[in-house]
Design a protein around this motif. Structure first.
Motif, PDB file in Angstrom:
ATOM      1  N   PRO A  42       0.803  -1.232   0.000  1.00 16.39           N
ATOM      2  CA  PRO A  42       0.000   0.000   0.000  1.00 16.39           C
ATOM      3  C   PRO A  42       0.838   1.285   0.000  1.00 16.39           C
ATOM      4  CG  PRO A  42      -0.172  -1.143   2.118  1.00 16.39           C
ATOM      5  CD  PRO A  42       0.607  -2.031   1.201  1.00 16.39           C
ATOM      6  N   ARG A  43       2.114   1.190   0.328  1.00 14.66           N
ATOM      7  CA  ARG A  43       2.983   2.372   0.317  1.00 14.66           C
ATOM      8  C   ARG A  43       3.495   2.701  -1.082  1.00 14.66           C
ATOM      9  NH1 ARG A  43       7.382   0.312   4.324  1.00 14.66           N
ATOM     10  NH2 ARG A  43       6.956  -1.500   3.033  1.00 14.66           N
ATOM     11  N   LYS A  44       3.347   1.786  -2.012  1.00  9.66           N
ATOM     12  CA  LYS A  44       3.943   1.947  -3.342  1.00  9.66           C
ATOM     13  C   LYS A  44       3.525   3.247  -4.036  1.00  9.66           C
ATOM     14  CE  LYS A  44       6.130   0.218  -7.019  1.00  9.66           C
ATOM     15  NZ  LYS A  44       7.163  -0.758  -7.173  1.00  9.66           N
ATOM     16  N   PRO A  45       2.234   3.634  -4.052  1.00 10.42           N
ATOM     17  CA  PRO A  45       1.866   4.894  -4.716  1.00 10.42           C
ATOM     18  C   PRO A  45       2.558   6.118  -4.100  1.00 10.42           C
ATOM     19  CG  PRO A  45      -0.092   3.577  -4.336  1.00 10.42           C
ATOM     20  CD  PRO A  45       1.037   2.903  -3.609  1.00 10.42           C
ATOM     21  N   MET A  46       2.703   6.113  -2.777  1.00 19.50           N
ATOM     22  CA  MET A  46       3.364   7.255  -2.139  1.00 19.50           C
ATOM     23  C   MET A  46       4.860   7.262  -2.434  1.00 19.50           C
ATOM     24  SD  MET A  46       1.034   9.108  -1.060  1.00 19.50           S
ATOM     25  CE  MET A  46       2.057  10.367  -0.357  1.00 19.50           C
ATOM     26  N   VAL A  47       5.465   6.077  -2.524  1.00 20.31           N
ATOM     27  CA  VAL A  47       6.879   6.008  -2.890  1.00 20.31           C
ATOM     28  C   VAL A  47       7.063   6.538  -4.305  1.00 20.31           C
ATOM     29  CG1 VAL A  47       8.815   4.443  -3.376  1.00 20.31           C
ATOM     30  CG2 VAL A  47       7.448   4.131  -1.298  1.00 20.31           C
ATOM     31  N   MET A  48       6.166   6.164  -5.202  1.00 21.08           N
ATOM     32  CA  MET A  48       6.255   6.638  -6.580  1.00 21.08           C
ATOM     33  C   MET A  48       6.086   8.157  -6.638  1.00 21.08           C
ATOM     34  SD  MET A  48       7.016   3.916  -8.126  1.00 21.08           S
ATOM     35  CE  MET A  48       6.975   4.500  -9.787  1.00 21.08           C
ATOM     36  N   ALA A  49       5.151   8.695  -5.850  1.00 22.17           N
ATOM     37  CA  ALA A  49       4.960  10.146  -5.793  1.00 22.17           C
ATOM     38  C   ALA A  49       6.211  10.819  -5.228  1.00 22.17           C
ATOM     39  CB  ALA A  49       3.735  10.495  -4.950  1.00 22.17           C
ATOM     40  N   TYR A  50       6.792  10.239  -4.189  1.00 22.05           N
ATOM     41  CA  TYR A  50       8.000  10.769  -3.564  1.00 22.05           C
ATOM     42  C   TYR A  50       9.147  10.848  -4.581  1.00 22.05           C
ATOM     43  CZ  TYR A  50      11.989  10.906  -0.324  1.00 22.05           C
ATOM     44  OH  TYR A  50      13.140  11.241   0.328  1.00 22.05           O
ATOM     45  N   LEU A  51       9.343   9.777  -5.325  1.00 23.42           N
ATOM     46  CA  LEU A  51      10.409   9.739  -6.328  1.00 23.42           C
ATOM     47  C   LEU A  51      10.142  10.731  -7.466  1.00 23.42           C
ATOM     48  CD1 LEU A  51      11.019   5.892  -6.449  1.00 23.42           C
ATOM     49  CD2 LEU A  51      12.440   7.629  -5.337  1.00 23.42           C
ATOM     50  N   TRP A  52       8.893  10.799  -7.912  1.00 23.88           N
ATOM     51  CA  TRP A  52       8.522  11.703  -9.000  1.00 23.88           C
ATOM     52  C   TRP A  52       8.714  13.163  -8.580  1.00 23.88           C
ATOM     53  CZ3 TRP A  52       3.460  14.313  -9.557  1.00 23.88           C
ATOM     54  CH2 TRP A  52       3.342  14.996 -10.776  1.00 23.88           C
ATOM     55  N   LEU A  53       8.258  13.490  -7.368  1.00 19.85           N
ATOM     56  CA  LEU A  53       8.441  14.860  -6.871  1.00 19.85           C
ATOM     57  C   LEU A  53       9.922  15.203  -6.766  1.00 19.85           C
ATOM     58  CD1 LEU A  53       5.710  14.932  -4.078  1.00 19.85           C
ATOM     59  CD2 LEU A  53       5.666  16.211  -6.231  1.00 19.85           C
ATOM     60  N   GLY A  54      10.735  14.230  -6.382  1.00 22.20           N
ATOM     61  CA  GLY A  54      12.178  14.448  -6.308  1.00 22.20           C
ATOM     62  C   GLY A  54      12.771  14.751  -7.674  1.00 22.20           C
ATOM     63  N   ALA A  55      12.312  14.019  -8.687  1.00 18.27           N
ATOM     64  CA  ALA A  55      12.797  14.255 -10.051  1.00 18.27           C
ATOM     65  C   ALA A  55      12.358  15.633 -10.545  1.00 18.27           C
ATOM     66  CB  ALA A  55      12.300  13.154 -10.988  1.00 18.27           C
ATOM     67  N   LEU A  56      11.110  16.016 -10.253  1.00 13.45           N
ATOM     68  CA  LEU A  56      10.626  17.352 -10.632  1.00 13.45           C
ATOM     69  C   LEU A  56      11.443  18.439  -9.944  1.00 13.45           C
ATOM     70  CD1 LEU A  56       6.699  17.335 -10.620  1.00 13.45           C
ATOM     71  CD2 LEU A  56       8.218  17.804 -12.549  1.00 13.45           C
ATOM     72  N   GLN A  57      11.664  18.255  -8.654  1.00  9.60           N
ATOM     73  CA  GLN A  57      12.411  19.238  -7.877  1.00  9.60           C
ATOM     74  C   GLN A  57      13.842  19.366  -8.418  1.00  9.60           C
ATOM     75  OE1 GLN A  57      12.932  18.191  -3.752  1.00  9.60           O
ATOM     76  NE2 GLN A  57      13.372  20.291  -3.164  1.00  9.60           N
ATOM     77  N   GLU A  58      14.487  18.248  -8.652  1.00  6.01           N
ATOM     78  CA  GLU A  58      15.856  18.271  -9.181  1.00  6.01           C
ATOM     79  C   GLU A  58      15.904  18.955 -10.544  1.00  6.01           C
ATOM     80  OE1 GLU A  58      19.454  15.186 -10.393  1.00  6.01           O
ATOM     81  OE2 GLU A  58      17.671  14.420  -9.407  1.00  6.01           O
ATOM     82  N   SER A  59      14.919  18.647 -11.384  1.00 10.35           N
ATOM     83  CA  SER A  59      14.853  19.260 -12.712  1.00 10.35           C
ATOM     84  C   SER A  59      14.666  20.773 -12.615  1.00 10.35           C
ATOM     85  CB  SER A  59      13.690  18.625 -13.491  1.00 10.35           C
ATOM     86  OG  SER A  59      13.402  19.326 -14.652  1.00 10.35           O
ATOM     87  N   LEU A  60      13.828  21.214 -11.692  1.00  8.14           N
ATOM     88  CA  LEU A  60      13.596  22.650 -11.516  1.00  8.14           C
ATOM     89  C   LEU A  60      14.852  23.339 -10.978  1.00  8.14           C
ATOM     90  CD1 LEU A  60      11.741  25.086 -11.716  1.00  8.14           C
ATOM     91  CD2 LEU A  60      10.695  24.407  -9.539  1.00  8.14           C
ATOM     92  N   VAL A  61      15.511  22.722 -10.029  1.00  6.66           N
ATOM     93  CA  VAL A  61      16.744  23.302  -9.481  1.00  6.66           C
ATOM     94  C   VAL A  61      17.788  23.431 -10.591  1.00  6.66           C
ATOM     95  CG1 VAL A  61      18.726  22.852  -7.965  1.00  6.66           C
ATOM     96  CG2 VAL A  61      16.411  22.568  -7.092  1.00  6.66           C
ATOM     97  N   GLU A  62      17.981  22.369 -11.383  1.00  8.44           N
ATOM     98  CA  GLU A  62      18.967  22.399 -12.472  1.00  8.44           C
ATOM     99  C   GLU A  62      18.628  23.495 -13.482  1.00  8.44           C
ATOM    100  OE1 GLU A  62      18.889  18.433 -14.023  1.00  8.44           O
ATOM    101  OE2 GLU A  62      20.141  17.642 -12.403  1.00  8.44           O
ATOM    102  N   THR A  63      17.336  23.629 -13.793  1.00  4.58           N
ATOM    103  CA  THR A  63      16.903  24.638 -14.750  1.00  4.58           C
ATOM    104  C   THR A  63      17.185  26.048 -14.221  1.00  4.58           C
ATOM    105  OG1 THR A  63      15.185  23.210 -15.628  1.00  4.58           O
ATOM    106  CG2 THR A  63      14.890  25.560 -15.988  1.00  4.58           C
ATOM    107  N   LEU A  64      16.862  26.285 -12.976  1.00  7.25           N
ATOM    108  CA  LEU A  64      17.078  27.610 -12.406  1.00  7.25           C
ATOM    109  C   LEU A  64      18.573  27.903 -12.237  1.00  7.25           C
ATOM    110  CD1 LEU A  64      14.196  27.717  -9.782  1.00  7.25           C
ATOM    111  CD2 LEU A  64      14.255  28.754 -12.066  1.00  7.25           C
ATOM    112  N   MET A  65      19.347  26.895 -11.908  1.00  3.37           N
ATOM    113  CA  MET A  65      20.798  27.079 -11.755  1.00  3.37           C
ATOM    114  C   MET A  65      21.460  27.350 -13.106  1.00  3.37           C
ATOM    115  SD  MET A  65      21.483  26.977  -8.551  1.00  3.37           S
ATOM    116  CE  MET A  65      23.246  26.787  -8.509  1.00  3.37           C
ATOM    117  N   SER A  66      20.912  26.814 -14.162  1.00  5.81           N
ATOM    118  CA  SER A  66      21.515  27.025 -15.486  1.00  5.81           C
ATOM    119  C   SER A  66      21.333  28.472 -15.950  1.00  5.81           C
ATOM    120  CB  SER A  66      20.904  26.082 -16.531  1.00  5.81           C
ATOM    121  OG  SER A  66      19.561  26.435 -16.809  1.00  5.81           O
ATOM    122  N   GLY A  67      20.357  29.177 -15.354  1.00  8.78           N
ATOM    123  CA  GLY A  67      20.104  30.558 -15.725  1.00  8.78           C
ATOM    124  C   GLY A  67      20.914  31.547 -14.917  1.00  8.78           C
ATOM    125  N   ILE A  68      21.727  31.066 -13.996  1.00  2.00           N
ATOM    126  CA  ILE A  68      22.506  31.980 -13.139  1.00  2.00           C
ATOM    127  C   ILE A  68      23.790  32.370 -13.832  1.00  2.00           C
ATOM    128  CG2 ILE A  68      23.791  32.164 -10.991  1.00  2.00           C
ATOM    129  CD1 ILE A  68      21.662  30.530  -9.638  1.00  2.00           C
TER     130      ILE A  68
END
Length: 194
Positions: free
Chosen positions: A168-194
């Protein structure tokens, strides 16, 4: 662009999201707002400076997720530092809680303003300020979900990452991993503009 943020002129970022992703993000942001609780709106006729100097709680929240979002300022358990941590919380938590609510609300509003494009997807375009709010909200969502899943820095076994689909934890783990990928992608994008 699907699933990864890309830079926009002026310091913003854009990502393509499908209907399911939009629904999940919005639902999680709403749940975060509910966890954070309602804000103290100024009462009409009340002195605006009174709200600025209002004292917050002096004790850590009992909910582990809120405790993670609003940690003690000092880890030492001495009486002196417990008193300093209580003072720090009393004078900072209300503002921090308000900022976290604003970040979550910015996510909800930007998702609600999306206009679907072809094939049931939409391109989310964020200004530089909206991108910062999204970073804060994505971080808070990951911290909350990670706390609920009992993820720790010491968890190197990766047990959560190999859960069977029936867990039953699997959907939350998938959300956790997906949010991490989104967050990392956003950080990389914003850092590339500095």
């Amino acid at each position: 662009m699907a699933g990864r943020f890309e830079a926009l002129p002026g310091g913003g970022a854009a990502v393509e999201l499908d209907e399911v992703e939009v629904s999940i993000l919005r639902s999680l942001a709403v749940q975060l707002m509910e966890l954070l609780g309602p804000g103290d709106e100024p009462v009409e006729g009340e002195d605006p400076l009174a709200a600025l100097f209002a004292e917050g709680p002096s004790e850590a929240p009992s909910d582990p997720a809120l405790k993670r979002l609003f940690p003690d300022a000092y880890a030492d358990e001495s009486e002196e530092l417990r008193s300093a941590a209580a003072d720090f919380r009393r004078f900072t938590e209300n503002d921090l809680r308000a900022r976290k609510r604003q970040d979550a609300l910015a996510v909800i509003r930007s998702l609600d303003a999306l206009t679907p494009t072809g094939e049931d997807g939409a391109v989310l375009k964020l200004t530089a300020d909206e991108s910062q709010a999204w970073l804060g909200a994505l971080n808070d969502l990951r911290l909350t979900i990670g706390t609920r899943l009992e993820v720790t820095d010491e968890d190197e076994s990766g047990e959560l990452y190999r859960l069977p689909d029936s867990d039953p934890r699997k959907p939350m783990v998938m959300a956790y991993l997906w949010l991490g990928a989104l967050q990392e992608s956003l950080v990389e994008t914003l850092m590339s503009g500095i």
